[in-house]
Design a protein around this motif. Structure first.
Motif, PDB file in Angstrom:
ATOM      1  N   ARG A  91       0.299   2.335 -15.329  1.00  0.00           N
ATOM      2  CA  ARG A  91       0.861   0.777 -15.265  1.00  0.00           C
ATOM      3  C   ARG A  91       1.645   0.629 -13.866  1.00  0.00           C
ATOM      4  O   ARG A  91       1.139  -0.488 -13.317  1.00  0.00           O
ATOM      5  N   ASP A  92       2.165   1.568 -13.395  1.00  0.00           N
ATOM      6  CA  ASP A  92       3.068   1.085 -12.258  1.00  0.00           C
ATOM      7  C   ASP A  92       2.282   1.092 -11.137  1.00  0.00           C
ATOM      8  O   ASP A  92       2.178   0.294  -9.971  1.00  0.00           O
ATOM      9  N   ILE A  93       0.982   2.237 -11.039  1.00  0.00           N
ATOM     10  CA  ILE A  93       0.035   2.225  -9.997  1.00  0.00           C
ATOM     11  C   ILE A  93      -0.744   0.773 -10.053  1.00  0.00           C
ATOM     12  O   ILE A  93      -1.001   0.363  -8.938  1.00  0.00           O
ATOM     13  N   ALA A  94      -1.065   0.545 -11.416  1.00  0.00           N
ATOM     14  CA  ALA A  94      -1.817  -0.737 -11.349  1.00  0.00           C
ATOM     15  C   ALA A  94      -1.072  -2.000 -10.628  1.00  0.00           C
ATOM     16  O   ALA A  94      -1.666  -2.989 -10.049  1.00  0.00           O
ATOM     17  N   SER A  95       0.124  -2.059 -10.948  1.00  0.00           N
ATOM     18  CA  SER A  95       1.085  -2.921 -10.556  1.00  0.00           C
ATOM     19  C   SER A  95       1.285  -3.142  -9.133  1.00  0.00           C
ATOM     20  O   SER A  95       0.922  -4.159  -8.231  1.00  0.00           O
ATOM     21  N   GLN A  96       1.227  -2.205  -8.323  1.00  0.00           N
ATOM     22  CA  GLN A  96       1.138  -1.933  -7.066  1.00  0.00           C
ATOM     23  C   GLN A  96      -0.195  -2.205  -6.229  1.00  0.00           C
ATOM     24  O   GLN A  96      -0.056  -3.017  -5.395  1.00  0.00           O
ATOM     25  N   ARG A 130       0.685  -1.258  -0.082  1.00  0.00           N
ATOM     26  CA  ARG A 130      -0.077   0.015  -0.101  1.00  0.00           C
ATOM     27  C   ARG A 130       1.018   1.204  -0.108  1.00  0.00           C
ATOM     28  O   ARG A 130       0.674   2.192  -0.753  1.00  0.00           O
ATOM     29  N   ALA A 131       2.099   1.198   0.691  1.00  0.00           N
ATOM     30  CA  ALA A 131       2.916   2.461   0.728  1.00  0.00           C
ATOM     31  C   ALA A 131       3.473   2.732  -0.640  1.00  0.00           C
ATOM     32  O   ALA A 131       3.592   3.725  -1.021  1.00  0.00           O
ATOM     33  N   THR A 132       4.143   1.569  -1.249  1.00  0.00           N
ATOM     34  CA  THR A 132       4.561   1.676  -2.513  1.00  0.00           C
ATOM     35  C   THR A 132       3.572   2.059  -3.639  1.00  0.00           C
ATOM     36  O   THR A 132       3.756   3.042  -4.294  1.00  0.00           O
ATOM     37  N   ARG A 133       2.266   1.626  -3.375  1.00  0.00           N
ATOM     38  CA  ARG A 133       1.207   2.366  -4.560  1.00  0.00           C
ATOM     39  C   ARG A 133       1.023   3.718  -4.076  1.00  0.00           C
ATOM     40  O   ARG A 133       0.856   4.472  -5.247  1.00  0.00           O
ATOM     41  N   ALA A 134       1.021   4.077  -2.829  1.00  0.00           N
ATOM     42  CA  ALA A 134       0.618   5.700  -2.608  1.00  0.00           C
ATOM     43  C   ALA A 134       1.935   6.422  -3.543  1.00  0.00           C
ATOM     44  O   ALA A 134       1.550   7.437  -3.676  1.00  0.00           O
ATOM     45  N   GLN A 135       3.174   6.012  -3.141  1.00  0.00           N
ATOM     46  CA  GLN A 135       4.159   6.685  -3.654  1.00  0.00           C
ATOM     47  C   GLN A 135       4.060   6.607  -5.244  1.00  0.00           C
ATOM     48  O   GLN A 135       4.366   7.568  -5.816  1.00  0.00           O
ATOM     49  N   ALA A 136       3.687   5.376  -5.785  1.00  0.00           N
ATOM     50  CA  ALA A 136       3.689   5.235  -7.388  1.00  0.00           C
ATOM     51  C   ALA A 136       2.589   6.398  -7.708  1.00  0.00           C
ATOM     52  O   ALA A 136       2.637   7.003  -8.864  1.00  0.00           O
ATOM     53  N   VAL A 195      -2.337  -9.421  -3.991  1.00  0.00           N
ATOM     54  CA  VAL A 195      -1.544 -10.581  -3.689  1.00  0.00           C
ATOM     55  C   VAL A 195      -1.163 -10.811  -2.371  1.00  0.00           C
ATOM     56  O   VAL A 195      -1.316 -11.660  -1.737  1.00  0.00           O
ATOM     57  N   ALA A 196      -0.922  -9.716  -1.542  1.00  0.00           N
ATOM     58  CA  ALA A 196      -0.266  -9.738  -0.230  1.00  0.00           C
ATOM     59  C   ALA A 196      -1.697 -10.055   0.681  1.00  0.00           C
ATOM     60  O   ALA A 196      -1.510 -10.783   1.620  1.00  0.00           O
ATOM     61  N   LYS A 197      -2.717  -9.489   0.233  1.00  0.00           N
ATOM     62  CA  LYS A 197      -4.070  -9.704   1.163  1.00  0.00           C
ATOM     63  C   LYS A 197      -4.287 -10.937   0.686  1.00  0.00           C
ATOM     64  O   LYS A 197      -4.571 -11.911   1.959  1.00  0.00           O
TER      65      LYS A 197
END
Length: 370
Positions: A200-205, A138-144, A211-213
């Motif tokens: 795409r990076d946001i979608a990947s994150q 979630r943190a990585t997605r927020a950064q993306a 996956v983590a969930k």
């Protein structure tokens, strides 16, 4: 000659006539004597009165010798396999509910329990790791998302610049040089590509978060499975002790210390403290029988003890109706036979536990029906 005949015909006289005894009066037969009829009448009246009183008394009771002591015998068996490391010396002894009667070797069961506990610890650690991965994703997605704002703004600006150049070209072809238009188009394509890459990076994150969930859910499922295994192993460990489920007398023990037992193998039985009588009365004896009626009980093993009880219940149906192969009387010749109906009788006093009374012992119950 005449005189001679006359002399012969005369009876002899003299002293011989005095010797004759007088005749006794004849005796009357016994049945002609008044005393006989008086005594006979008295005896007859006594018999009639006695028989009537006996009949009036006997009709108040009904009895049967087809009766025996009964109980729900509890047969104990092993639920797990193993060797017996302990067997209580309680043959024909009274035990209470929960008392340990035998113990099975605990080696494999304890190992299974420890293994299940280890799996639970591993599953709990996996859950914590998966939860941490979810937070990191979630943190990585927020950064993306934050990083994608710049390329998106640049792409929007380049698109607008290209639209202005195209509008000016339509108004005045000489107002916009071809190189400027080409540069605007290239810049718009480049910034749009950068914005698309950011999306795409946001979608990947976002996918990484899902996956983590799922990994966290899988780890939680492992915890549930591990706890179930612990419960099963604990149950197995608990089954290593064969305990008395009820209070009663231990009978028919068939194992000893060191014996190997398998699941379902009977090791001993318990005769419960609660005993009753199953009396099979004829169906014709049930006319006046009711629940709660007083019963006098004679136990063959204790003929000098007067037991008392009462009728607890009458079975709805003769014994033959519950046979494995009930009789079929629809065909062939039929001979009516009086059927027997089981009647349950409970002891009132004295307490049968004070005597060596058990299932199968013969009794004679007498029910007061009137």
């Amino acid at each position: 000659m005449g005189n001679d005949d006359a002399g012969k015909s005369e009876p002899a006289k003299g002293g011989d006539g005095d010797d004759e005894e007088p005749k006794e009066p004849e005796k009357l037969p016994l049945y002609k004597r008044p005393l006989f009829w008086i005594i006979g009448g008295i005896v007859l009246v006594v018999l009639i009165v006695g028989g009537t009183l006996y009949w009036l008394h006997a009709r108040q009771y009904t009895s049967t010798d087809d009766a025996f002591v009964d109980a729900h015998i509890v047969r104990l068996s092993a639920e797990v396999s193993g060797r017996l490391t302990g067997v209580a010396e309680l043959d024909n002894r009274h035990v209470v509910a929960g008392q340990i009667l035998a113990t099975i070797e605990p080696t494999s069961a304890n190992a299974t329990l420890e293994q299940a506990r280890g799996q639970l610890v591993t599953a709990q650690a996996n859950v914590r790791a998966a939860v941490a991965q979810v937070a990191a994703a979630r943190a990585t997605r927020a950064q993306a998302v934050a990083t994608a704002r710049g390329p998106a703004a640049q792409a929007e600006q380049a698109r607008r610049d290209l639209e202005r150049y195209l509008a000016l070209q339509q108004l005045d072809p000489a107002a916009v040089a071809g190189t400027q238009l080409d540069a605007a188009r290239a810049n718009a394509r480049n910034t749009e590509a950068q914005a698309a890459a950011a999306r795409r990076d946001i979608a990947s994150q976002t996918a990484n978060i899902e996956v983590a969930k799922k990994q966290a859910d899988a780890s939680r499922a492992q915890i549930i499975a591990a706890r179930a295994q612990i419960a099963s192993a604990s149950n197995t460990v608990g089954n290593l002790h064969i305990v008395a489920p009820i209070s009663g007398q231990v009978v028919n023990r068939s194992v000893n210390l060191g014996s190997y037992v398998a699941p379902g193998q009977q090791v001993m039985a318990i005769v419960p403290d609660r005993l009753w009588i199953t009396a099979n009365f004829k169906e014709t004896q049930l006319v006046d029988m009711r629940r709660g009626q007083h019963v006098d009980i004679k136990v063959d093993a204790f003929p000098d003890v007067d037991f008392e009880g009462h009728v607890d219940s009458i079975q709805r149906g003769a014994g033959q109706a519950f046979a494995l192969l009930p009789p079929q009387n629809a065909t062939g010749n039929y001979v009516k036979v009086v059927q027997r109906v089981p009647v349950r009788i409970l002891f009132d006093r004295p307490d049968p536990r004070r005597y060596a009374i058990g299932p199968g012992m013969s009794v004679i119950p007498t029910v007061k029906v009137r």
